[in-house]
Design a protein around this motif. Sequence first.
Motif, short mmCIF file in Angstrom:
data_model
loop_
_atom_site.label_atom_id
_atom_site.label_comp_id
_atom_site.label_asym_id
_atom_site.label_seq_id
_atom_site.Cartn_x
_atom_site.Cartn_y
_atom_site.Cartn_z
N LEU A 40 0.83 -1.21 0.00
CA LEU A 40 0.00 0.00 0.00
C LEU A 40 0.86 1.26 0.00
CD1 LEU A 40 -2.83 -1.05 2.47
CD2 LEU A 40 -3.05 -0.63 0.01
N ARG A 41 1.96 1.24 0.77
CA ARG A 41 2.87 2.40 0.77
C ARG A 41 3.47 2.62 -0.61
NH1 ARG A 41 3.93 0.70 6.18
NH2 ARG A 41 5.46 -0.83 5.47
N ALA A 42 3.88 1.53 -1.26
CA ALA A 42 4.46 1.64 -2.61
C ALA A 42 3.44 2.17 -3.60
CB ALA A 42 4.99 0.28 -3.06
N ALA A 43 2.21 1.70 -3.51
CA ALA A 43 1.16 2.16 -4.42
C ALA A 43 0.89 3.65 -4.20
CB ALA A 43 -0.12 1.36 -4.20
N ARG A 44 0.87 4.07 -2.94
CA ARG A 44 0.63 5.49 -2.65
C ARG A 44 1.75 6.35 -3.23
NH1 ARG A 44 -2.53 8.40 0.90
NH2 ARG A 44 -1.75 10.48 1.33
N THR A 45 2.99 5.91 -3.06
CA THR A 45 4.13 6.65 -3.58
C THR A 45 4.03 6.78 -5.10
OG1 THR A 45 5.53 5.89 -1.77
CG2 THR A 45 6.66 6.67 -3.74
N ASP A 46 3.71 5.68 -5.77
CA ASP A 46 3.57 5.71 -7.23
C ASP A 46 2.42 6.60 -7.66
OD1 ASP A 46 5.71 4.00 -7.39
OD2 ASP A 46 4.51 2.22 -7.79
N LEU A 47 1.32 6.55 -6.93
CA LEU A 47 0.15 7.38 -7.27
C LEU A 47 0.47 8.86 -7.10
CD1 LEU A 47 -2.78 7.42 -8.16
CD2 LEU A 47 -3.45 7.17 -5.78
N VAL A 48 1.16 9.21 -6.02
CA VAL A 48 1.52 10.60 -5.79
C VAL A 48 2.46 11.09 -6.90
CG1 VAL A 48 2.83 12.13 -4.25
CG2 VAL A 48 1.10 10.61 -3.31
N ALA A 49 3.39 10.24 -7.31
CA ALA A 49 4.31 10.62 -8.40
C ALA A 49 3.53 10.82 -9.70
CB ALA A 49 5.38 9.55 -8.59
N PHE A 50 2.54 9.97 -9.96
CA PHE A 50 1.73 10.11 -11.17
C PHE A 50 0.91 11.40 -11.12
CE2 PHE A 50 -2.39 9.45 -13.27
CZ PHE A 50 -1.96 9.33 -14.58
N ILE A 51 0.29 11.67 -9.98
CA ILE A 51 -0.54 12.87 -9.84
C ILE A 51 0.30 14.13 -10.02
CG2 ILE A 51 -1.89 14.22 -8.17
CD1 ILE A 51 -3.10 11.57 -7.22
N ALA A 52 1.57 14.07 -9.63
CA ALA A 52 2.46 15.23 -9.78
C ALA A 52 2.68 15.57 -11.25
CB ALA A 52 3.80 14.96 -9.10
N LEU A 53 2.46 14.61 -12.14
CA LEU A 53 2.63 14.86 -13.57
C LEU A 53 1.42 15.57 -14.18
CD1 LEU A 53 4.07 11.38 -14.61
CD2 LEU A 53 5.35 13.50 -14.24
N LEU A 54 0.30 15.56 -13.48
CA LEU A 54 -0.94 16.14 -14.01
C LEU A 54 -1.00 17.63 -13.70
CD1 LEU A 54 -3.37 13.32 -12.84
CD2 LEU A 54 -2.38 13.63 -15.11
N PRO A 55 -1.80 18.38 -14.47
CA PRO A 55 -1.97 19.81 -14.19
C PRO A 55 -2.57 20.03 -12.80
CG PRO A 55 -2.92 19.24 -16.32
CD PRO A 55 -2.54 17.97 -15.66
N ALA A 56 -2.04 21.00 -12.07
CA ALA A 56 -2.41 21.22 -10.67
C ALA A 56 -3.88 21.61 -10.48
CB ALA A 56 -1.50 22.27 -10.05
N LYS A 57 -4.40 22.51 -11.30
CA LYS A 57 -5.77 23.01 -11.08
C LYS A 57 -6.82 21.90 -11.19
CE LYS A 57 -5.29 27.90 -11.81
NZ LYS A 57 -5.86 29.09 -12.38
N PRO A 58 -6.82 21.08 -12.24
CA PRO A 58 -7.81 20.00 -12.29
C PRO A 58 -7.66 18.99 -11.15
CG PRO A 58 -6.83 20.33 -14.46
CD PRO A 58 -6.06 21.17 -13.49
#
Length: 103
Positions: free
Chosen positions: A25-43
């Motif tokens: 679960l920690r690894a999945a959260r880390t990967d998800l946060v890294a992916f979200i960082a690639l997306l535009p901030a406002k949306p």
Amino acid sequence: MLFCIMVYRMIQYYRVQKEFVLSALRAARTDLVAFIALLPAKPVQAAFAQVRSENELNAKDYERIFGEPMLNIPSDRPAKAAKPAAPAKAAKKASGKKTQPAE
């Protein structure tokens, strides 16, 4: 005595399972946060706000229907946001490949 040994082994087994699941679960959260960082901030911020709003409505409905608060109410703390990465670094991290510096 045999029963105690069996119980002890079961407890050890479940501890190993629990640690494995928590690690995944920690690894999945880390990967998800890294992916979200690639997306535009406002949306992303708008989506988080919508989820928080819906969670609040769900909690109110649950309490109205069942007369008690939910056991797993979402916390009020904001989700941990990853620091925005430079585009080249973010792409490198997402692909897992080394990139050459632009000339």
